[in-house]
Motif scaffolding. Structure first.
Motif, PDB file in Angstrom:
ATOM      1  N   GLY A   1      12.705  34.324 -41.230  1.00  9.52           N
ATOM      2  CA  GLY A   1      13.154  33.702 -42.089  1.00  9.52           C
ATOM      3  C   GLY A   1      12.136  34.478 -43.631  1.00  9.52           C
ATOM      4  O   GLY A   1      11.510  34.675 -43.431  1.00  9.52           O
ATOM      5  N   ASP A   2      12.856  34.140 -44.839  1.00  9.21           N
ATOM      6  CA  ASP A   2      11.455  35.509 -45.676  1.00  9.21           C
ATOM      7  C   ASP A   2      11.411  34.575 -47.160  1.00  9.21           C
ATOM      8  O   ASP A   2      13.078  33.994 -47.763  1.00  9.21           O
ATOM      9  CB  ASP A   2      11.252  36.782 -45.456  1.00  9.21           C
ATOM     10  CG  ASP A   2      10.133  37.235 -46.028  1.00  9.21           C
ATOM     11  OD1 ASP A   2      10.632  38.513 -45.581  1.00  9.21           O
ATOM     12  OD2 ASP A   2       9.588  36.086 -47.048  1.00  9.21           O
ATOM     13  N   VAL A   3      10.975  35.219 -48.517  1.00  5.09           N
ATOM     14  CA  VAL A   3      11.834  34.928 -48.888  1.00  5.09           C
ATOM     15  C   VAL A   3      12.250  35.697 -49.371  1.00  5.09           C
ATOM     16  O   VAL A   3      11.482  37.551 -49.414  1.00  5.09           O
ATOM     17  CB  VAL A   3      10.641  34.676 -50.282  1.00  5.09           C
ATOM     18  CG1 VAL A   3      10.737  34.697 -52.202  1.00  5.09           C
ATOM     19  CG2 VAL A   3       9.718  33.561 -49.917  1.00  5.09           C
ATOM     20  N   VAL A   4      13.092  36.680 -50.466  1.00  6.24           N
ATOM     21  CA  VAL A   4      14.313  37.462 -50.335  1.00  6.24           C
ATOM     22  C   VAL A   4      14.941  37.109 -52.517  1.00  6.24           C
ATOM     23  O   VAL A   4      14.972  35.524 -52.581  1.00  6.24           O
ATOM     24  CB  VAL A   4      15.840  37.307 -49.620  1.00  6.24           C
ATOM     25  CG1 VAL A   4      15.179  38.104 -48.671  1.00  6.24           C
ATOM     26  CG2 VAL A   4      16.771  36.767 -49.762  1.00  6.24           C
ATOM     27  N   GLN A   5      15.047  38.179 -52.797  1.00  5.43           N
ATOM     28  CA  GLN A   5      16.003  37.908 -53.860  1.00  5.43           C
ATOM     29  C   GLN A   5      17.504  37.830 -54.040  1.00  5.43           C
ATOM     30  O   GLN A   5      18.644  38.342 -52.539  1.00  5.43           O
ATOM     31  CB  GLN A   5      15.491  38.903 -55.342  1.00  5.43           C
ATOM     32  CG  GLN A   5      13.837  39.202 -55.412  1.00  5.43           C
ATOM     33  CD  GLN A   5      13.944  40.249 -56.487  1.00  5.43           C
ATOM     34  OE1 GLN A   5      14.021  41.742 -56.176  1.00  5.43           O
ATOM     35  NE2 GLN A   5      13.134  39.986 -57.141  1.00  5.43           N
ATOM     36  N   SER A   6      18.041  37.438 -55.367  1.00  6.02           N
ATOM     37  CA  SER A   6      19.201  37.231 -55.296  1.00  6.02           C
ATOM     38  C   SER A   6      20.097  38.080 -54.555  1.00  6.02           C
ATOM     39  O   SER A   6      19.598  39.649 -55.686  1.00  6.02           O
ATOM     40  CB  SER A   6      19.830  36.715 -56.765  1.00  6.02           C
ATOM     41  OG  SER A   6      21.335  36.524 -56.412  1.00  6.02           O
ATOM     42  N   GLY A   7      20.702  38.756 -54.008  1.00  7.44           N
ATOM     43  CA  GLY A   7      21.809  39.687 -53.207  1.00  7.44           C
ATOM     44  C   GLY A   7      21.157  40.620 -52.598  1.00  7.44           C
ATOM     45  O   GLY A   7      22.179  41.541 -51.671  1.00  7.44           O
ATOM     46  N   GLY A   8      20.131  40.158 -52.216  1.00 10.09           N
ATOM     47  CA  GLY A   8      19.229  40.769 -50.783  1.00 10.09           C
ATOM     48  C   GLY A   8      19.929  40.325 -49.347  1.00 10.09           C
ATOM     49  O   GLY A   8      21.082  39.792 -49.383  1.00 10.09           O
ATOM     50  N   SER A   9      19.000  41.090 -48.590  1.00 10.96           N
ATOM     51  CA  SER A   9      19.629  40.700 -47.281  1.00 10.96           C
ATOM     52  C   SER A   9      18.727  40.062 -46.377  1.00 10.96           C
ATOM     53  O   SER A   9      17.672  40.386 -46.513  1.00 10.96           O
ATOM     54  CB  SER A   9      20.682  42.023 -46.468  1.00 10.96           C
ATOM     55  OG  SER A   9      21.157  42.291 -47.240  1.00 10.96           O
ATOM     56  N   LEU A  10      19.174  39.335 -45.137  1.00 11.04           N
ATOM     57  CA  LEU A  10      18.271  38.877 -44.025  1.00 11.04           C
ATOM     58  C   LEU A  10      18.858  39.081 -42.899  1.00 11.04           C
ATOM     59  O   LEU A  10      19.676  38.531 -42.976  1.00 11.04           O
ATOM     60  CB  LEU A  10      17.442  37.594 -44.226  1.00 11.04           C
ATOM     61  CG  LEU A  10      16.374  37.120 -45.290  1.00 11.04           C
ATOM     62  CD1 LEU A  10      15.626  35.400 -45.318  1.00 11.04           C
ATOM     63  CD2 LEU A  10      15.031  37.996 -44.811  1.00 11.04           C
ATOM     64  N   THR A  11      18.428  39.548 -41.298  1.00 13.46           N
ATOM     65  CA  THR A  11      19.040  38.959 -40.302  1.00 13.46           C
ATOM     66  C   THR A  11      17.800  37.997 -39.518  1.00 13.46           C
ATOM     67  O   THR A  11      16.561  38.147 -39.119  1.00 13.46           O
ATOM     68  CB  THR A  11      18.453  40.381 -39.881  1.00 13.46           C
ATOM     69  OG1 THR A  11      19.881  41.233 -40.161  1.00 13.46           O
ATOM     70  CG2 THR A  11      19.118  40.150 -38.174  1.00 13.46           C
ATOM     71  N   LEU A  12      18.621  36.991 -39.114  1.00  9.44           N
ATOM     72  CA  LEU A  12      17.830  35.578 -38.109  1.00  9.44           C
ATOM     73  C   LEU A  12      18.068  36.201 -37.014  1.00  9.44           C
ATOM     74  O   LEU A  12      19.114  36.451 -36.895  1.00  9.44           O
ATOM     75  CB  LEU A  12      18.087  34.386 -38.609  1.00  9.44           C
ATOM     76  CG  LEU A  12      18.174  34.383 -40.598  1.00  9.44           C
ATOM     77  CD1 LEU A  12      18.578  32.188 -40.537  1.00  9.44           C
ATOM     78  CD2 LEU A  12      16.594  34.390 -40.933  1.00  9.44           C
ATOM     79  N   SER A  13      16.675  35.554 -35.980  1.00  8.73           N
ATOM     80  CA  SER A  13      17.258  35.560 -34.682  1.00  8.73           C
ATOM     81  C   SER A  13      17.006  34.253 -34.073  1.00  8.73           C
ATOM     82  O   SER A  13      15.446  33.527 -34.916  1.00  8.73           O
ATOM     83  CB  SER A  13      16.077  36.692 -34.212  1.00  8.73           C
ATOM     84  OG  SER A  13      16.536  38.266 -35.161  1.00  8.73           O
ATOM     85  N   CYS A  14      17.311  33.971 -32.726  1.00  7.39           N
ATOM     86  CA  CYS A  14      16.865  33.457 -32.384  1.00  7.39           C
ATOM     87  C   CYS A  14      17.056  33.673 -30.839  1.00  7.39           C
ATOM     88  O   CYS A  14      18.109  34.237 -30.696  1.00  7.39           O
ATOM     89  CB  CYS A  14      17.504  31.516 -32.145  1.00  7.39           C
ATOM     90  SG  CYS A  14      18.223  30.626 -30.981  1.00  7.39           S
ATOM     91  N   VAL A  15      15.658  33.539 -29.860  1.00  6.00           N
ATOM     92  CA  VAL A  15      15.689  33.779 -28.728  1.00  6.00           C
ATOM     93  C   VAL A  15      15.625  32.292 -27.992  1.00  6.00           C
ATOM     94  O   VAL A  15      14.942  32.060 -28.119  1.00  6.00           O
ATOM     95  CB  VAL A  15      14.299  34.681 -28.624  1.00  6.00           C
ATOM     96  CG1 VAL A  15      14.184  35.009 -27.185  1.00  6.00           C
ATOM     97  CG2 VAL A  15      14.188  35.862 -29.406  1.00  6.00           C
ATOM     98  N   ALA A  16      16.153  32.200 -26.757  1.00  7.63           N
ATOM     99  CA  ALA A  16      16.505  31.212 -26.063  1.00  7.63           C
ATOM    100  C   ALA A  16      15.226  30.909 -24.658  1.00  7.63           C
ATOM    101  O   ALA A  16      16.113  32.429 -23.982  1.00  7.63           O
ATOM    102  CB  ALA A  16      17.378  30.707 -25.884  1.00  7.63           C
ATOM    103  N   SER A  17      14.820  30.259 -24.807  1.00  3.79           N
ATOM    104  CA  SER A  17      14.480  30.439 -22.651  1.00  3.79           C
ATOM    105  C   SER A  17      14.849  28.858 -22.421  1.00  3.79           C
ATOM    106  O   SER A  17      15.133  27.897 -23.106  1.00  3.79           O
ATOM    107  CB  SER A  17      13.033  31.067 -22.300  1.00  3.79           C
ATOM    108  OG  SER A  17      13.038  29.989 -23.720  1.00  3.79           O
ATOM    109  N   GLY A  18      15.403  28.750 -21.045  1.00  2.00           N
ATOM    110  CA  GLY A  18      15.619  27.714 -19.977  1.00  2.00           C
ATOM    111  C   GLY A  18      16.979  27.655 -19.917  1.00  2.00           C
ATOM    112  O   GLY A  18      17.282  26.606 -19.143  1.00  2.00           O
ATOM    113  N   ILE A  19      17.184  28.479 -20.871  1.00  5.83           N
ATOM    114  CA  ILE A  19      19.515  28.063 -20.059  1.00  5.83           C
ATOM    115  C   ILE A  19      20.034  29.626 -20.328  1.00  5.83           C
ATOM    116  O   ILE A  19      19.062  30.475 -20.109  1.00  5.83           O
ATOM    117  CB  ILE A  19      19.762  27.597 -21.623  1.00  5.83           C
ATOM    118  CG1 ILE A  19      19.519  28.445 -22.759  1.00  5.83           C
ATOM    119  CG2 ILE A  19      19.055  25.867 -21.575  1.00  5.83           C
ATOM    120  CD1 ILE A  19      20.038  28.001 -24.450  1.00  5.83           C
ATOM    121  N   THR A  20      20.551  29.284 -19.162  1.00  7.32           N
ATOM    122  CA  THR A  20      21.643  30.705 -19.268  1.00  7.32           C
ATOM    123  C   THR A  20      22.587  30.808 -20.612  1.00  7.32           C
ATOM    124  O   THR A  20      23.683  29.918 -20.474  1.00  7.32           O
ATOM    125  CB  THR A  20      22.205  30.821 -18.029  1.00  7.32           C
ATOM    126  OG1 THR A  20      21.346  30.518 -17.130  1.00  7.32           O
ATOM    127  CG2 THR A  20      23.507  31.566 -18.385  1.00  7.32           C
TER     128      THR A  20
END
Length: 115
Positions: free
Chosen positions: A9-28
């Motif tokens: 997560g971040d602050v971006v300008q309109s029209g911009g792009s971001l990639t969110l990541s989620c790392v899981a532990s404790g589950i398959t």
């Protein structure tokens, strides 16, 4: 102990792009439906995107082709690539893992889109 840890997560300008990541532990991760949800102040949490264990994908109506969800079971990772961001996309974004009666949430990551 199950943990879902979001980042990106971040602050971006309109029209911009971001990639969110989620790392899981404790589950398959491979047996779970993995999803991204968001919640803006004063609004209900809503589905952004989710991908099933068989890789079927579903997106919220507002996405309109701008976002793509990916899963990498080998890395216990799910990502959300977001393009052409708009101020209306400003929200806390949450990772979710769901299977039958098991439902897990991350703590969220903030996305702010400035106009």
């Amino acid at each position: 102990q199950v943990q879902l840890v979001e980042s990106g997560g971040d602050v971006v300008q309109s029209g911009g792009s971001l990639t969110l990541s989620c790392v899981a532990s404790g589950i398959t991760l491979r047996v779970y439906t993995m999803g991204w949800y968001r919640q803006a102040p004063g609004k209900q949490r809503e589905l952004v995107a989710r991908v099933t264990s068989t890789r079927n994908k579903e997106y919220g109506d507002f996405v309109k082709g701008r976002f793509t969800i990916f899963r990498d079971n080998a890395k216990n990772l799910v990502q959300l690539e977001m393009n052409r961001l708009e101020p209306e996309d400003t929200a806390a974004y949450f990772c979710n893992a769901f299977q039958f009666d098991q439902n897990y949430w991350g703590q969220g990551t903030q996305v702010t889109v400035s106009s």
